[in-house]
Write a protein that holds these residues in place. Structure first.
Motif, short mmCIF file in Angstrom:
data_model
loop_
_atom_site.label_atom_id
_atom_site.label_comp_id
_atom_site.label_asym_id
_atom_site.label_seq_id
_atom_site.Cartn_x
_atom_site.Cartn_y
_atom_site.Cartn_z
N TRP A 1 41.42 41.28 43.07
CA TRP A 1 42.18 40.12 42.06
C TRP A 1 42.84 40.98 40.96
CZ3 TRP A 1 36.81 41.01 41.98
CH2 TRP A 1 36.41 41.84 40.71
N SER B 1 45.44 37.05 38.96
CA SER B 1 44.66 35.83 38.73
C SER B 1 43.82 36.60 37.10
CB SER B 1 43.98 34.97 39.59
OG SER B 1 43.87 33.55 38.68
N ASP B 2 42.53 36.17 37.21
CA ASP B 2 41.39 36.78 36.11
C ASP B 2 42.24 37.81 35.14
OD1 ASP B 2 39.74 35.82 36.82
OD2 ASP B 2 37.79 38.24 37.18
N GLU B 3 41.69 38.40 33.97
CA GLU B 3 42.71 39.28 33.33
C GLU B 3 43.69 40.54 34.05
OE1 GLU B 3 42.32 38.07 29.97
OE2 GLU B 3 42.33 36.04 31.03
N ALA C 1 46.16 38.19 35.62
CA ALA C 1 46.97 37.25 35.41
C ALA C 1 48.05 38.02 33.81
CB ALA C 1 46.37 35.81 34.81
N LYS D 1 40.70 31.84 41.89
CA LYS D 1 40.26 32.92 41.32
C LYS D 1 41.35 34.40 41.95
CE LYS D 1 36.19 33.78 42.28
NZ LYS D 1 34.84 34.27 42.63
N SER D 2 42.00 34.30 42.93
CA SER D 2 42.45 34.80 43.59
C SER D 2 43.96 34.79 44.60
CB SER D 2 42.20 36.01 44.33
OG SER D 2 42.54 37.64 44.00
N ARG E 1 35.55 28.69 38.95
CA ARG E 1 35.94 30.25 37.46
C ARG E 1 37.42 29.83 36.39
NH1 ARG E 1 34.42 34.85 36.36
NH2 ARG E 1 34.97 36.70 34.84
N TYR F 1 37.49 31.03 33.80
CA TYR F 1 38.85 31.73 32.77
C TYR F 1 39.77 32.23 33.12
CZ TYR F 1 34.13 33.16 30.68
OH TYR F 1 32.60 33.17 30.07
N ASN F 2 39.97 31.68 34.53
CA ASN F 2 41.76 31.50 35.40
C ASN F 2 42.48 30.50 34.57
OD1 ASN F 2 41.32 33.85 36.73
ND2 ASN F 2 39.49 32.86 38.56
N HIS G 1 45.19 30.61 31.91
CA HIS G 1 46.63 31.77 32.70
C HIS G 1 47.03 30.81 33.45
CE1 HIS G 1 43.20 34.83 33.55
NE2 HIS G 1 43.52 34.49 32.23
#
Length: 344
Positions: free
Chosen positions: A176, A181-183, A186, A233-234, A269, A271-272, A275
């Motif tokens: 990621w 993506s993800d913190e 992203a 996710k990525s 997920r 959390y993505n 963004h």
């Protein structure tokens, strides 16, 4: 490479046959909100920085002290980086106006009448408009990545930057990080686009529109079909059979962090989702508030896609939403704008 200590270390030498006892005292507070009152009740000095401990050179900050001992002196480390000027006190709190010069780490060493010293650490930055300009310029130039042959569809992209190597990170076993993506992956492109809310730059916005159309839509985000609006996710993943010779052989690709294409494409997920929602929502706001800066689509297109991202999250990735999401307050902003536009 840990860098220098925030607090200067001290030392002493024990002669043969001598001893020295050092103790640490702990006290418990009934709640987080009661920490300061608990320290005061135990005769410990309390320091509170408002609005915080990052001080741009064009702004003032306040430092409030409540102490059982009078303040003997306040010193800046390094000298001249910070000034703390006493101002009006109230309700037992002494107030200081803090101003800064330079850039980087600094601290105030507060010496009390009994000889004890309290250190308050700060970070000095450029004026906010310069900091925002630097952020936009760096993310859309040094972090900007274009490669028509990129096998993962990251063209164009804003990728994680390795400061020591002086280049973007096109591959990392924590996929990621290189997958937008993800913190970890992203954060850079979200920062670049969020910056446009208050500091829009036409050249940067032109690039970000391309990024949304060419890389987010249909790449990171599902463009159509039953899962339209869902977020993967990525973009980057580990598949040596599909991409022989691409992956750095000196890196360990055998841990759980090196997701397969299937795992990287998972839509569950939550959390993505903020963004991508931020990307659409900011361009909606810029298009609405600065006519002519956004040209790829009308403002309604971006607001519709921000809404679509929100509903897709609740359809395809509802589980983590119950716990709250980092940057999740963007969904409140989207709902408010939908209401204001008469679209609810």
């Amino acid at each position: 490479k840990a860098g220098e200590q925030w607090n200067a270390p001290t030392s002493f030498t024990l002669a043969p046959g001598t001893a020295r006892t050092i103790g640490v005292r702990f006290v418990t507070a009934p709640s987080i909100a009661a920490i300061e009152d608990t320290l005061v009740a135990n005769h410990r000095p309390v320091a509170v920085g408002i609005p915080g401990y990052v001080v741009p050179t064009d702004q003032e900050a306040s430092l409030f002290l409540k102490t059982p001992q009078p303040v003997a002196k306040v010193e800046s480390l390094p000298a001249g980086a910070l000034t703390a000027t006493p101002t009006a006190s109230a309700k037992g709190w002494a107030r200081y106006t803090v101003r800064s010069k330079g850039w980087g780490r600094a601290s105030l060493a507060i010496t009390y009448a009994d000889g004890s010293v309290q250190t308050v650490s700060y970070y000095i930055t450029k004026p906010l408009d310069q900091t925002m300009a630097d952020l936009g310029r760096f993310s859309t130039h040094q972090q900007w990545y274009e490669d028509k042959a990129d096998p993962f569809g990251r063209n164009p992209a804003i990728l994680t930057y390795d400061r020591e190597a002086g280049k973007v990170v096109t591959q990392d076993p924590r996929v990621w990080i290189s997958g937008m993506s993800d913190e970890g992956g992203a954060g850079s492109w979200v920062a670049a686009i969020a910056k446009q809310l208050d500091n829009p730059d036409p050249a940067e916005i032109a690039k970000l529109q391309r990024l949304v159309d060419a890389t987010i839509q249909g790449g990171l985000q599902v463009a159509d079909g039953p899962h339209a609006g869902a977020v993967r996710k990525s973009l980057f993943y580990y598949d040596p059979a599909a991409h022989p010779g691409y992956y750095d052989p000196s890196v360990d690709w055998k841990t759980w962090t090196s997701w397969s294409k299937k795992d990287a494409g998972d839509l569950g997920r939550a959390y993505n989702y903020p963004h991508v929602a931020i990307g659409h929502w900011v361009l909606y706001r810029v298009a609405r508030n600065h006519p002519g800066l956004v040209t790829a689509h009308p403002w309604r297109w971006y607001l519709d896609h921000a809404y679509q991202t929100t509903t897709a999250m609740m359809r395809d990735a509802p589980y983590y939403t119950q716990f709250g999401l980092m940057e999740g307050d963007v969904f409140v902003d989207i709902l408010r704008d939908l209401t204001r536009e008469g679209l609810t």
